[in-house]
Design a protein around this motif. Structure first.
Motif, PDB file in Angstrom:
ATOM      1  N   GLU A  53     -24.569 106.691   6.293  1.00  0.00           N
ATOM      2  CA  GLU A  53     -25.637 105.951   5.611  1.00  0.00           C
ATOM      3  C   GLU A  53     -26.758 106.889   5.174  1.00  0.00           C
ATOM      4  N   GLU A  54     -27.123 107.830   6.047  1.00  0.00           N
ATOM      5  CA  GLU A  54     -28.169 108.781   5.688  1.00  0.00           C
ATOM      6  C   GLU A  54     -27.729 109.669   4.531  1.00  0.00           C
ATOM      7  N   ALA A  55     -26.488 110.153   4.603  1.00  0.00           N
ATOM      8  CA  ALA A  55     -25.989 111.016   3.531  1.00  0.00           C
ATOM      9  C   ALA A  55     -25.848 110.243   2.218  1.00  0.00           C
ATOM     10  N   TRP A  56     -25.451 108.974   2.301  1.00  0.00           N
ATOM     11  CA  TRP A  56     -25.277 108.170   1.090  1.00  0.00           C
ATOM     12  C   TRP A  56     -26.628 107.909   0.405  1.00  0.00           C
ATOM     13  N   GLU A  57     -27.631 107.575   1.196  1.00  0.00           N
ATOM     14  CA  GLU A  57     -28.948 107.327   0.613  1.00  0.00           C
ATOM     15  C   GLU A  57     -29.527 108.597   0.008  1.00  0.00           C
ATOM     16  N   GLY A  58     -29.220 109.739   0.601  1.00  0.00           N
ATOM     17  CA  GLY A  58     -29.702 111.004   0.060  1.00  0.00           C
ATOM     18  C   GLY A  58     -28.799 111.616  -0.979  1.00  0.00           C
ATOM     19  N   GLN A  59     -27.736 110.868  -1.385  1.00  0.00           N
ATOM     20  CA  GLN A  59     -26.777 111.348  -2.394  1.00  0.00           C
ATOM     21  C   GLN A  59     -26.192 112.701  -1.983  1.00  0.00           C
ATOM     22  N   GLN A  60     -25.794 112.799  -0.713  1.00  0.00           N
ATOM     23  CA  GLN A  60     -25.251 114.043  -0.180  1.00  0.00           C
ATOM     24  C   GLN A  60     -23.807 113.888   0.288  1.00  0.00           C
ATOM     25  N   VAL A  61     -23.166 112.772  -0.056  1.00  0.00           N
ATOM     26  CA  VAL A  61     -21.759 112.595   0.294  1.00  0.00           C
ATOM     27  C   VAL A  61     -20.915 113.381  -0.698  1.00  0.00           C
ATOM     28  N   PRO A  62     -20.133 114.368  -0.261  1.00  0.00           N
ATOM     29  CA  PRO A  62     -19.357 115.191  -1.195  1.00  0.00           C
ATOM     30  C   PRO A  62     -18.442 114.346  -2.071  1.00  0.00           C
ATOM     31  N   TRP A  78     -19.354 112.053  -4.060  1.00  0.00           N
ATOM     32  CA  TRP A  78     -19.944 110.745  -4.365  1.00  0.00           C
ATOM     33  C   TRP A  78     -21.450 110.886  -4.585  1.00  0.00           C
ATOM     34  N   GLU A  79     -21.866 112.009  -5.168  1.00  0.00           N
ATOM     35  CA  GLU A  79     -23.287 112.219  -5.412  1.00  0.00           C
ATOM     36  C   GLU A  79     -23.861 111.182  -6.374  1.00  0.00           C
ATOM     37  N   ASP A  80     -23.007 110.623  -7.231  1.00  0.00           N
ATOM     38  CA  ASP A  80     -23.469 109.606  -8.182  1.00  0.00           C
ATOM     39  C   ASP A  80     -23.382 108.198  -7.609  1.00  0.00           C
ATOM     40  N   LYS A  81     -23.058 108.090  -6.285  1.00  0.00           N
ATOM     41  CA  LYS A  81     -22.941 106.793  -5.594  1.00  0.00           C
ATOM     42  C   LYS A  81     -21.905 105.871  -6.239  1.00  0.00           C
ATOM     43  N   GLY A  82     -20.887 106.452  -6.825  1.00  0.00           N
ATOM     44  CA  GLY A  82     -19.799 105.650  -7.392  1.00  0.00           C
ATOM     45  C   GLY A  82     -20.055 105.156  -8.784  1.00  0.00           C
ATOM     46  N   CYS A  83     -21.215 105.428  -9.369  1.00  0.00           N
ATOM     47  CA  CYS A  83     -21.531 104.972 -10.725  1.00  0.00           C
ATOM     48  C   CYS A  83     -21.437 106.160 -11.658  1.00  0.00           C
ATOM     49  N   GLY A  84     -20.371 106.215 -12.441  1.00  0.00           N
ATOM     50  CA  GLY A  84     -20.223 107.301 -13.401  1.00  0.00           C
ATOM     51  C   GLY A  84     -19.042 108.162 -13.085  1.00  0.00           C
ATOM     52  N   VAL A  85     -18.893 109.199 -13.887  1.00  0.00           N
ATOM     53  CA  VAL A  85     -17.764 110.112 -13.730  1.00  0.00           C
ATOM     54  C   VAL A  85     -18.246 111.521 -13.429  1.00  0.00           C
ATOM     55  N   GLN A 130     -21.379 100.477  -7.427  1.00  0.00           N
ATOM     56  CA  GLN A 130     -21.945 101.261  -6.344  1.00  0.00           C
ATOM     57  C   GLN A 130     -21.512 100.717  -4.984  1.00  0.00           C
ATOM     58  N   ALA A 131     -21.495  99.400  -4.848  1.00  0.00           N
ATOM     59  CA  ALA A 131     -21.054  98.800  -3.582  1.00  0.00           C
ATOM     60  C   ALA A 131     -19.589  99.106  -3.309  1.00  0.00           C
ATOM     61  N   LYS A 132     -18.790  99.047  -4.360  1.00  0.00           N
ATOM     62  CA  LYS A 132     -17.362  99.352  -4.202  1.00  0.00           C
ATOM     63  C   LYS A 132     -17.161 100.818  -3.859  1.00  0.00           C
ATOM     64  N   GLY A 133     -17.903 101.694  -4.543  1.00  0.00           N
ATOM     65  CA  GLY A 133     -17.794 103.114  -4.249  1.00  0.00           C
ATOM     66  C   GLY A 133     -18.258 103.450  -2.845  1.00  0.00           C
TER      67      GLY A 133
END
Length: 501
Positions: A211-220, A222-229, A314-317
Motif C-alpha cells: 500500500e505504501e509503495a502503491w501510493e508512492g508510485q514505487q511498485v516496479p 506499475w508506476e502509472d498505477k495501471g492507467c496507461g502504457v 486503476q482499481a483493477k491494476g
C-alpha cells in the motif's frame, strides 16, 4: 459439574502440562528433515491448545456475568461450613445419578507424545515438504495467452518475474485467477512446512508495504498505477530507419511486428500489412495522439481515458499488482524450498531412465528411514556437484558431462557456466535474452554460440547487410541443358516450353 474455580485450576494445569511437553520436544535431538517437520507440527498443535485454554481463562477472569464473583462470595461467606457441606451434598447427588460422568482416560506418557507423527498431506513431487509441486501452474502458464513456451526449470527460476508479460495480458481475469491459485498453493505449502511461522502477520506486513509503495508510485512496473502504457516495454524496432510501411514489412518478419505492437499496448491483429501500417503510424507520434480504438483493453493511455475509466482501470491494476506482490513475497519466504526444487529438477535432467526407476524404488525406504544424513559433514575436496542422494557425484560422471569445463559469456556479464549442457541452455534463459536486448540484437538461432559483445554486434550488422540483398530465383537461379549450356531459370523454362531444348 465442575465449578468455575475447578475449571480455572484445570485450565492452568493443562497449560503447564502442554508447556512442559513443548520444552521436552525441543530438547530432542533432531537429525532429519522429516523429524524437524513433525516436531514443528507437534509444537504448533500444543501452542494452539495453550491458546484455547488461555481463551477460556480470559473469559472466566473477565467475569461478565459475575458468576465467578458470586461463587467466591459463597465460599468465603459467614456460613463457610454450611456452604461446604451443601456443595458436598450436591456433588455426591450428582455423581450418584451420573456415576461415569466426568471420567477421562489417562493421558499418554510425555515420552510418547513427543514421538507422535502428525499426518501431513504431501504429493509425491513435494518430497515431504522439500520441494514445491508447480507442474499444474506451469502447464497453465505455458498454455495461456499471458505465458510463453519454456522449460519447467526456467519457469521455477522466473516464477516472480512479471515484467516480461505485456500489460494487456496482465489485466485479464485469467491472469488474476492464475496468480490467486499460485499464491494460495504457496500459503498452503508454507503452513505445511513452516507451522511455527505465523503467516497472517507476514501477509499483513506484505500488504501494508504494498500500500505504501502503491501510493508512492514505487511498485516496479506499475508506476502509472495501471492507467496507461508507460509501464510497457519499449519498441525493439527503430522506426527512424524506415521510410514507409511497405519497407518495414519487407524488412521485419510478422512475429517481430506482432511483439512490437504488443509491447506498445496496440492491437496486433489483422494482416502483416495492417500491422506494419499500424506500427509505422507511431513513428514520431506520441501514443496519446493515436486513436483510442487502436489500443487493446487495459492499455489505453491515461490521457485518452475518462475519469471513471481511469479509476476503474486503476482499481483493477492495483488488484493485479497486489497479487503479484503477494506471490513475490511468498517466493521470498519459500526461497530455500524453491532453490531446492530447481536443483532437484536440474538433477533429474542428467539422470538416465534406469536411475529414475531406481530412485522411485528406493523412495519409500528413504521416506521411512529416520536417519537422514543431510546434517552430516560430507567430504568433498574436489567440490563436485551433489547427486540425488545428497552426496557428491562420481568423478567419472563429473568428467563425462564436462562439468569441469568453464564457459564464460560476456553478454551475460561474464557469467560462468560449467558444463556443455548448462552453456547451451543459457542461450534461451532470461539473463542472456536481456543482454541481447540491451545490445538491440535479436536472439535468433544465428546468434547461438556467440558470447562476445563485439562478435554479436558484428554478426547483427552482417545479417542486416544480407537482408538488403533480395534473392530473385527467376533471374539468379541457374539451369543447365544436356549440352552444358547455362541459362537463368526464366530463360530455361521459356526455351523448354518452345521445344528448343
Amino acid at each position: 459439574m465442575a465449578t468455575l474455580l475447578e475449571q480455572t485450576r484445570a485450565s492452568h494445569e493443562e497449560m503447564e502440562k502442554l508447556e512442559r511437553i513443548v520444552v521436552k520436544d525441543f530438547q530432542q535431538e533432531i537429525k532429519s528433515h522429516k523429524q524437524r517437520l513433525f516436531q514443528g507440527h507437534r509444537v504448533s498443535l500444543r501452542l494452539d491448545a495453550v491458546q484455547t485454554a488461555a481463551g477460556k481463562l480470559q473469559k472466566i477472569y473477565d467475569d461478565k456475568d459475575n458468576s465467578r464473583r458470586d461463587e467466591i462470595a459463597a465460599i468465603g461467606g459467614q456460613n463457610v461450613f454450611s456452604a461446604f457441606y451443601e456443595r458436598l451434598k450436591e456433588a455426591r447427588e450428582y455423581h450418584r445419578r451420573f456415576p461415569t460422568a466426568g471420567l477421562t482416560e489417562v493421558r499418554d506418557d510425555p515420552e510418547d507424545q513427543v514421538k507422535e507423527e502428525p499426518r501431513i498431506e504431501f504429493s509425491g513431487e513435494e518430497g515431504v515438504g522439500r520441494y514445491l509441486d508447480l507442474h499444474l501452474f506451469y502447464h497453465e502458464f505455458v498454455n495461456s495467452s499471458f505465458g510463453r513456451p519454456m522449460e519447467y526449470l526456467e519457469y521455477i527460476q522466473q516464477l516472480d518475474e512479471f515484467s516480461n508479460i505485456p500489460r494487456q495480458h496482465r489485466m485479464t481475469k485469467a491472469y488474476s485467477e492464475y496468480l490467486e491459485k499460485v499464491c494460495e498453493y504457496m500459503k498452503g505449502f508454507h503452513e505445511r512446512t513452516l507451522p511455527l511461522t505465523y503467516l497472517p502477520a507476514i501477509l499483513e506486513k506484505m500488504d501494508s508495504e504494498f500500500e505504501e509503495a502503491w501510493e508512492g508510485q514505487q511498485v516496479p512496473g506499475w508506476e502509472d498505477k495501471g492507467c496507461g502504457v508507460e509501464g510497457h516495454v519499449d519498441s525493439t524496432v527503430d522506426l527512424e530507419g524506415y521510410e514507409s510501411a511497405q519497407q518495414l514489412l519487407d524488412t521485419i518478419d510478422a512475429d517481430s511486428l506482432k511483439s512490437t505492437l504488443t509491447s506498445l499496448g496496440l492491437k496486433c491483429g489483422g494482416t502483416p500489412q495492417q500491422r506494419a501500417e499500424r506500427l509505422f503510424a507511431t513513428k514520431g507520434v506520441p501514443l496519446e495522439s493515436l486513436p483510442k480504438k487502436w489500443f487493446v483493453s487495459g492499455a489505453v493511455p491515461a490521457s485518452l481515458a475518462t475519469e471513471e475509466q481511469a479509476q476503474k482501470q486503476q482499481a483493477k491494476g492495483k488488484q493485479v499488482a497486489l497479487l503479484e506482490a503477494r506471490v513475490s513475497g511468498m517466493v521470498g519466504q519459500l526461497a530455500e524450498a524453491i532453490r531446492n526444487t530447481a536443483d532437484n529438477v536440474e538433477k533429474k535432467l542428467v539422470r538416465t531412465t534406469e536411475e529414475r526407476i531406481e530412485e522411485l524404488e528406493e523412495e519409500d525406504d528413504v521416506m521411512e528411514n529416520d536417519s537422514d544424513e543431510e546434517d552430516e559433514i560430507i567430504y568433498n575436496p574436489l567440490k563436485l556437484p551433489l547427486g540425488w542422494d545428497g552426496k557428491p557425484i562420481p568423478y567419472w560422471l563429473y568428467k563425462l558431462h564436462g562439468l569441469n569445463q568453464e564457459f564464460k559469456c560476456e553478454i551475460c556479464g561474464n557469467e560462468s557456466y560449467w558444463g556443455r549442457r548448462a552453456y547451451e541452455r543459457h542461450f534461451r534463459e532470461a539473463r542472456h535474452q536481456h543482454g541481447m536486448r540491451c545490445l538491440k540484437v535479436p536472439n535468433t538461432k544465428a546468434f547461438l554460440e556467440v558470447t562476445k559483445i563485439e562478435d554479436a554486434v558484428a554478426l547483427a550488422k552482417h545479417v542486416d547487410d544480407i537482408k538488403e540483398f533480395t534473392w530473385n530465383p527467376e533471374e539468379q537461379e541457374e539451369h543447365e541443358d544436356q549440352d552444358g549450356n547455362v541459362y537463368s531459370k526464366k530463360t530455361f523454362q521459356d526455351l523448354r516450353r518452345q521445344g528448343l531444348i
